[in-house]
Design a protein around this motif. Structure first.
Motif, PDB file in Angstrom:
ATOM      1  N   GLU A  84       0.835  -1.189   0.000  1.00 47.36           N
ATOM      2  CA  GLU A  84       0.000   0.000   0.000  1.00 47.36           C
ATOM      3  C   GLU A  84       0.876   1.247   0.000  1.00 47.36           C
ATOM      4  O   GLU A  84       1.840   1.354   0.747  1.00 47.36           O
ATOM      5  CB  GLU A  84      -0.904   0.001   1.231  1.00 47.36           C
ATOM      6  CG  GLU A  84      -1.857   1.166   1.268  1.00 47.36           C
ATOM      7  CD  GLU A  84      -2.786   1.102   2.464  1.00 47.36           C
ATOM      8  OE1 GLU A  84      -3.366   2.154   2.800  1.00 47.36           O
ATOM      9  OE2 GLU A  84      -2.925   0.010   3.045  1.00 47.36           O
ATOM     10  N   LEU A  85       0.534   2.178  -0.883  1.00 51.84           N
ATOM     11  CA  LEU A  85       1.311   3.407  -0.982  1.00 51.84           C
ATOM     12  C   LEU A  85       1.041   4.307   0.219  1.00 51.84           C
ATOM     13  O   LEU A  85      -0.037   4.311   0.781  1.00 51.84           O
ATOM     14  CB  LEU A  85       0.944   4.156  -2.267  1.00 51.84           C
ATOM     15  CG  LEU A  85       1.166   3.418  -3.597  1.00 51.84           C
ATOM     16  CD1 LEU A  85       0.786   4.328  -4.755  1.00 51.84           C
ATOM     17  CD2 LEU A  85       2.596   2.955  -3.750  1.00 51.84           C
ATOM     18  N   LYS A  86       2.073   5.079   0.598  1.00 50.17           N
ATOM     19  CA  LYS A  86       1.898   6.013   1.712  1.00 50.17           C
ATOM     20  C   LYS A  86       0.954   7.140   1.308  1.00 50.17           C
ATOM     21  O   LYS A  86       0.164   7.613   2.098  1.00 50.17           O
ATOM     22  CB  LYS A  86       3.268   6.571   2.126  1.00 50.17           C
ATOM     23  CG  LYS A  86       4.190   5.522   2.747  1.00 50.17           C
ATOM     24  CD  LYS A  86       5.511   6.152   3.142  1.00 50.17           C
ATOM     25  CE  LYS A  86       6.444   5.120   3.765  1.00 50.17           C
ATOM     26  NZ  LYS A  86       7.747   5.710   4.137  1.00 50.17           N
ATOM     27  N   ARG A  87       1.059   7.593   0.080  1.00 51.41           N
ATOM     28  CA  ARG A  87       0.232   8.687  -0.416  1.00 51.41           C
ATOM     29  C   ARG A  87      -0.233   8.346  -1.821  1.00 51.41           C
ATOM     30  O   ARG A  87       0.557   7.931  -2.664  1.00 51.41           O
ATOM     31  CB  ARG A  87       1.049   9.975  -0.454  1.00 51.41           C
ATOM     32  CG  ARG A  87       0.351  11.166  -1.100  1.00 51.41           C
ATOM     33  CD  ARG A  87       1.371  12.264  -1.394  1.00 51.41           C
ATOM     34  NE  ARG A  87       0.796  13.391  -2.110  1.00 51.41           N
ATOM     35  CZ  ARG A  87       0.554  13.415  -3.420  1.00 51.41           C
ATOM     36  NH1 ARG A  87       0.797  12.342  -4.154  1.00 51.41           N
ATOM     37  NH2 ARG A  87       0.055  14.494  -3.994  1.00 51.41           N
ATOM     38  N   PRO A  88      -1.526   8.495  -2.099  1.00 52.52           N
ATOM     39  CA  PRO A  88      -2.017   8.181  -3.444  1.00 52.52           C
ATOM     40  C   PRO A  88      -1.367   9.049  -4.518  1.00 52.52           C
ATOM     41  O   PRO A  88      -0.999  10.194  -4.272  1.00 52.52           O
ATOM     42  CB  PRO A  88      -3.518   8.478  -3.344  1.00 52.52           C
ATOM     43  CG  PRO A  88      -3.838   8.384  -1.891  1.00 52.52           C
ATOM     44  CD  PRO A  88      -2.610   8.863  -1.176  1.00 52.52           C
ATOM     45  N   HIS A 116      -6.773  -0.669  -6.211  1.00 47.29           N
ATOM     46  CA  HIS A 116      -5.645   0.253  -6.211  1.00 47.29           C
ATOM     47  C   HIS A 116      -5.809   1.444  -7.141  1.00 47.29           C
ATOM     48  O   HIS A 116      -4.973   2.345  -7.129  1.00 47.29           O
ATOM     49  CB  HIS A 116      -4.348  -0.496  -6.579  1.00 47.29           C
ATOM     50  CG  HIS A 116      -3.863  -1.404  -5.488  1.00 47.29           C
ATOM     51  ND1 HIS A 116      -3.025  -0.966  -4.487  1.00 47.29           N
ATOM     52  CD2 HIS A 116      -4.124  -2.702  -5.235  1.00 47.29           C
ATOM     53  CE1 HIS A 116      -2.773  -1.981  -3.656  1.00 47.29           C
ATOM     54  NE2 HIS A 116      -3.428  -3.039  -4.084  1.00 47.29           N
ATOM     55  N   LYS A 128      -6.996   9.116   2.381  1.00 46.36           N
ATOM     56  CA  LYS A 128      -7.547   7.768   2.604  1.00 46.36           C
ATOM     57  C   LYS A 128      -8.947   7.799   3.226  1.00 46.36           C
ATOM     58  O   LYS A 128      -9.307   6.932   4.019  1.00 46.36           O
ATOM     59  CB  LYS A 128      -6.600   6.936   3.490  1.00 46.36           C
ATOM     60  CG  LYS A 128      -5.214   6.720   2.900  1.00 46.36           C
ATOM     61  CD  LYS A 128      -5.263   5.835   1.674  1.00 46.36           C
ATOM     62  CE  LYS A 128      -3.866   5.514   1.139  1.00 46.36           C
ATOM     63  NZ  LYS A 128      -3.914   4.604  -0.008  1.00 46.36           N
ATOM     64  N   ASP A 142      -4.843   3.736  -4.297  1.00 45.97           N
ATOM     65  CA  ASP A 142      -3.448   4.152  -4.417  1.00 45.97           C
ATOM     66  C   ASP A 142      -3.205   5.073  -5.613  1.00 45.97           C
ATOM     67  O   ASP A 142      -2.275   5.871  -5.605  1.00 45.97           O
ATOM     68  CB  ASP A 142      -2.540   2.925  -4.542  1.00 45.97           C
ATOM     69  CG  ASP A 142      -2.465   2.139  -3.246  1.00 45.97           C
ATOM     70  OD1 ASP A 142      -2.587   2.767  -2.176  1.00 45.97           O
ATOM     71  OD2 ASP A 142      -2.306   0.911  -3.288  1.00 45.97           O
ATOM     72  N   LEU A 184       2.776   1.073  -8.551  1.00 45.75           N
ATOM     73  CA  LEU A 184       2.149   0.085  -7.666  1.00 45.75           C
ATOM     74  C   LEU A 184       3.138  -0.980  -7.195  1.00 45.75           C
ATOM     75  O   LEU A 184       3.048  -1.466  -6.071  1.00 45.75           O
ATOM     76  CB  LEU A 184       0.970  -0.595  -8.387  1.00 45.75           C
ATOM     77  CG  LEU A 184      -0.256   0.275  -8.643  1.00 45.75           C
ATOM     78  CD1 LEU A 184      -1.270  -0.475  -9.505  1.00 45.75           C
ATOM     79  CD2 LEU A 184      -0.914   0.696  -7.330  1.00 45.75           C
ATOM     80  N   ASP A 212       6.411   1.325  -4.886  1.00 43.29           N
ATOM     81  CA  ASP A 212       6.266   2.258  -3.760  1.00 43.29           C
ATOM     82  C   ASP A 212       5.743   1.551  -2.517  1.00 43.29           C
ATOM     83  O   ASP A 212       5.141   0.518  -2.589  1.00 43.29           O
ATOM     84  CB  ASP A 212       5.315   3.391  -4.148  1.00 43.29           C
ATOM     85  CG  ASP A 212       6.013   4.372  -5.093  1.00 43.29           C
ATOM     86  OD1 ASP A 212       6.427   5.433  -4.621  1.00 43.29           O
ATOM     87  OD2 ASP A 212       6.140   4.049  -6.280  1.00 43.29           O
TER      88      ASP A 212
END
Length: 211
Positions: free
Chosen positions: A3-7, A36, A83, A109, A208, A211
């Motif tokens: 999972e990305l920290k920031r989209p 995602h 989120k 994401d 995807l 990151d």
């Protein structure tokens, strides 16, 4: 896939009928990962014209920046980036106003935002990681818009032509085409440009995966 920290936010702009929606949906289809990636259309954020008589709604310039509820769009993209789920408005093109319904959108994401004027608003641009402008010939865009409005939006041939000459074409040259200068990537030929679609898809898969 982590999972990305920031989209990551991708903005895809261009004139009506340029192929920006096709590119957005094709990239999302090729990524094929609903958990995602989400696609948001600026068309959903036309202002609520419920209190305006139908005769007046038809006269509204829907290709002008003022036709959009930009504060709501910016706020909801911000929420998705943090989120948080949003209730995206639904616009009824046959009634020329916002529907009473909404669509529940969960964060993802990658956020693809497409619309004629998504690059015109500085606050919105500042949220984007990649800015794309789809550059397509005027004649092709008009034919695509004509086909869409007749089939999907219940418009008459005369109304589509009148609207195109009165507002769509002049607004394109006044407000939409100038936003090309903000783009990181300019895509000629719209949805027919498979090289550009492959490039964007490859970039998204890399994001995807890494990151």
């Amino acid at each position: 896939m982590t999972e990305l920290k920031r989209p990551i936010v991708i903005g895809i702009a261009g004139g009506s009928g340029s192929g920006k929606t096709t590119i957005a949906h094709e990239v999302a289809r090729l990524i094929n990962d609903d958990d995602h990636i989400i696609t948001i259309t600026q068309d959903s954020y036309y202002k609520d014209n419920t209190g305006i008589p139908m005769s007046e709604r038809k006269k509204i310039n829907y290709d002008h920046p003022d036709a959009f509820d930009m504060p709501l769009l910016v706020a909801q993209i911000n929420q998705l980036m943090h989120k948080k789920a949003v209730e995206m408005p639904v616009y009824d093109f046959t009634e020329h106003t916002r529907s009473s319904q909404t669509i529940h959108v969960e964060p993802a994401d990658i956020i693809i935002l497409e619309g004629i004027l998504v690059l015109a608003d500085e606050d919105l641009r500042n949220l984007m990681d990649i800015k794309v402008y789809v550059d397509t010939d005027d004649d092709i865009r008009f034919i695509r818009r004509l086909e869409r409005d007749l089939k999907e939006r219940g418009r008459s041939l005369d109304s589509v032509i009148d609207q195109y000459l009165a507002t769509v074409k002049p607004m394109y040259h006044q407000f939409i085409e100038p936003t090309k200068r903000y783009a990181d990537i300019i895509v000629p030929e719209g949805g027919e440009n498979n090289v550009a679609i492959d490039m964007l898809t490859t970039k998204m898969r890399s994001v995807l995966a890494n990151d």
